[in-house]
Write an enzyme that holds these catalytic residues in place. Structure first.
Site, PDB file in Angstrom:
ATOM      1  N   ARG A 284       0.884  -1.180   0.000  1.00 10.55           N
ATOM      2  CA  ARG A 284       0.000   0.000   0.000  1.00 10.55           C
ATOM      3  C   ARG A 284       0.914   1.221   0.000  1.00 10.55           C
ATOM      4  O   ARG A 284       1.597   1.495   0.986  1.00 10.55           O
ATOM      5  CB  ARG A 284      -0.897  -0.022   1.251  1.00 10.55           C
ATOM      6  CG  ARG A 284      -1.853   1.173   1.396  1.00 10.55           C
ATOM      7  CD  ARG A 284      -2.666   0.993   2.676  1.00 10.55           C
ATOM      8  NE  ARG A 284      -3.474   2.141   3.011  1.00 10.55           N
ATOM      9  CZ  ARG A 284      -4.756   2.290   2.684  1.00 10.55           C
ATOM     10  NH1 ARG A 284      -5.356   1.351   1.974  1.00 10.55           N
ATOM     11  NH2 ARG A 284      -5.431   3.361   3.053  1.00 10.55           N
TER      12      ARG A 284
ATOM     13  N   HIS B 160      -6.897   1.356  -7.121  1.00 14.14           N
ATOM     14  CA  HIS B 160      -7.234   0.609  -5.902  1.00 14.14           C
ATOM     15  C   HIS B 160      -7.939  -0.692  -6.330  1.00 14.14           C
ATOM     16  O   HIS B 160      -9.115  -0.908  -6.046  1.00 14.14           O
ATOM     17  CB  HIS B 160      -8.140   1.439  -4.996  1.00 14.14           C
ATOM     18  CG  HIS B 160      -8.164   1.000  -3.570  1.00 14.14           C
ATOM     19  ND1 HIS B 160      -7.525  -0.136  -3.130  1.00 14.14           N
ATOM     20  CD2 HIS B 160      -8.769   1.537  -2.470  1.00 14.14           C
ATOM     21  CE1 HIS B 160      -7.721  -0.279  -1.835  1.00 14.14           C
ATOM     22  NE2 HIS B 160      -8.471   0.729  -1.407  1.00 14.14           N
TER      23      HIS B 160
ATOM     24  N   GLN C 288      -9.885  -3.159  -3.861  1.00 15.88           N
ATOM     25  CA  GLN C 288     -11.185  -2.645  -3.436  1.00 15.88           C
ATOM     26  C   GLN C 288     -12.264  -2.964  -4.464  1.00 15.88           C
ATOM     27  O   GLN C 288     -13.387  -3.321  -4.120  1.00 15.88           O
ATOM     28  CB  GLN C 288     -11.111  -1.131  -3.229  1.00 15.88           C
ATOM     29  CG  GLN C 288     -12.432  -0.500  -2.797  1.00 15.88           C
ATOM     30  CD  GLN C 288     -12.865  -0.942  -1.417  1.00 15.88           C
ATOM     31  OE1 GLN C 288     -12.121  -0.815  -0.453  1.00 15.88           O
ATOM     32  NE2 GLN C 288     -14.078  -1.475  -1.303  1.00 15.88           N
TER      33      GLN C 288
ATOM     34  N   ASP D 164     -16.523   8.463  -2.784  1.00 16.10           N
ATOM     35  CA  ASP D 164     -15.299   8.361  -1.992  1.00 16.10           C
ATOM     36  C   ASP D 164     -15.123   9.693  -1.280  1.00 16.10           C
ATOM     37  O   ASP D 164     -15.757  10.699  -1.628  1.00 16.10           O
ATOM     38  CB  ASP D 164     -14.106   8.063  -2.906  1.00 16.10           C
ATOM     39  CG  ASP D 164     -12.825   7.729  -2.142  1.00 16.10           C
ATOM     40  OD1 ASP D 164     -12.923   7.389  -0.947  1.00 16.10           O
ATOM     41  OD2 ASP D 164     -11.744   7.816  -2.736  1.00 16.10           O
TER      42      ASP D 164
ATOM     43  N   CYS E 197     -15.856   2.985  -0.143  1.00 17.22           N
ATOM     44  CA  CYS E 197     -14.713   2.178   0.265  1.00 17.22           C
ATOM     45  C   CYS E 197     -14.287   2.446   1.712  1.00 17.22           C
ATOM     46  O   CYS E 197     -13.533   1.659   2.284  1.00 17.22           O
ATOM     47  CB  CYS E 197     -13.534   2.389  -0.686  1.00 17.22           C
ATOM     48  SG  CYS E 197     -12.848   4.053  -0.666  1.00 17.22           S
TER      49      CYS E 197
ATOM     50  N   ARG F  91     -13.636  -7.342   1.348  1.00 23.05           N
ATOM     51  CA  ARG F  91     -12.204  -7.173   1.087  1.00 23.05           C
ATOM     52  C   ARG F  91     -11.452  -8.445   1.491  1.00 23.05           C
ATOM     53  O   ARG F  91     -10.539  -8.889   0.791  1.00 23.05           O
ATOM     54  CB  ARG F  91     -11.650  -5.972   1.869  1.00 23.05           C
ATOM     55  CG  ARG F  91     -12.040  -4.602   1.342  1.00 23.05           C
ATOM     56  CD  ARG F  91     -11.340  -4.264   0.039  1.00 23.05           C
ATOM     57  NE  ARG F  91      -9.892  -4.231   0.169  1.00 23.05           N
ATOM     58  CZ  ARG F  91      -9.185  -3.215   0.630  1.00 23.05           C
ATOM     59  NH1 ARG F  91      -9.796  -2.095   1.026  1.00 23.05           N
ATOM     60  NH2 ARG F  91      -7.863  -3.259   0.694  1.00 23.05           N
TER      61      ARG F  91
END
Length: 307
Positions: free
Chosen positions: A101, A128, A131, A224, A264, A292
């Site tokens: 990450r 991402h 996700q 988001d 997310c 996830r």
């Protein structure tokens, strides 16, 4: 050749579908697969703070029979005294996979270019993709399919989430409509790639500055945060720029009957989404967050078979 997962279209449509199918099976039978039995170790590297990514990868690796080696860059040499390439060459001899990450996509690409074990993008400034596997799994659970559905993304579209929604949903046979203010629209190269995929698989890609236009006939509405990590100094300007782009009940009501909401997380109620929506009956954010775990387990198990 080693397979990596650095961006959404590193998978073909059929591979993406197979991983989602596998994730659904692993959710039903959590310990059915043990590719890391031994136990093998998986390195999980964090340049950014994390809750869902850290927990889901650590738990998932353990579920698959392995040991998660959590490395925060504040306590490692990566990117400071040691290059990404040298770090990759050290890790590949000791771990089964590398999860990272980070910030720049270029770092992940350098890691993958120098690693004989799979490298997984757990988030970068550009993409991402893990996700989106979880999101597509959630959509599949809700509707029984992804192909032919429409997702509307409302908010900051000049970010990793919008990029991944455009490309991953196109790969899943979905249409995507993105609504953002001027100055926050998605990168044209990403839109072009999504349209290229959609043209082959039957979807339609739209970009607009009108949220009410974007959500028409949408089965899924996603958003988001407007203020991602490192943007705190821009908070007040961004709140003003995104006025009218909050996902509230009025906007949800303009979508298709039965439309659901995804985010997310972390979410900021009263900004990009109202409390009424995220805490309401049409919100799937907690199912999405759990997924996830299952989607990433399926991805890691699949990558273990490819290499």
């Amino acid at each position: 050749m080693t397979r990596h997962f650095l961006k959404d279209d590193d998978l073909t449509p059929l591979e993406q579908e197979a991983i989602i199918e596998r994730a659904i099976k692993l959710k039903a039978d959590r310990f059915a697969e043990r590719p890391f039995a031994g136990p093998q170790t998986v390195a999980v590297i964090f340049d950014k703070t994390s809750t869902r990514t850290r927990v889901s990868f650590a738990v998932g690796i353990a579920d698959l029979g392995g040991v998660p080696l959590i490395l925060d860059t504040g306590v490692s040499q990566l990117g400071k005294k040691e290059s990404v390439a040298d770090t990759a060459k050290v890790l590949e001899r000791q771990v089964a996979q590398i999860v990272w990450r980070t910030f720049a996509q270029s770092g992940l690409e350098e890691m993958a270019a120098n690693s004989s074990v799979p490298v997984i993008n757990a988030l970068s400034d550009s993409w991402h993709p893990c996700q989106l596997l979880a999101d597509l799994m959630t959509i599949r659970e809700q509707f029984g399919k992804t192909k032919g559905l429409k997702l509307a993304y409302v908010g900051d579209a000049a970010n990793n989430m919008a990029n991944s929604y455009l490309v991953a949903c196109a790969l899943a046979g979905m249409s995507v409509s993105v609504a953002a203010p001027e100055g926050y629209l998605p990168d044209e190269s990403v839109v072009s790639r999504a349209r290229e995929i959609a043209a082959m698989l039957g979807g339609v890609i739209e970009v607009t500055t009108d949220p009410t236009e974007a959500v028409v006939d949408a089965n899924v509405i996603a958003t988001d945060t407007w203020i991602s990590m490192g943007m705190e100094e821009e908070a007040e300007r961004r709140k003003a720029d995104f006025a009218g782009f909050s996902v509230d009940q009025k906007l949800m009501n303009l979508a298709s009957p039965g439309a659901v909401f995804l985010h997310c997380l972390p979410a900021y109620r009263g900004f990009e989404v109202s409390a009424e929506v995220i805490d309401g009956p049409r919100s799937l954010v907690w199912q999405e967050a759990e997924n996830r775990l299952h989607a990433q387990k399926a991805l890691m198990a699949w990558l273990a078979e490819q290499n």
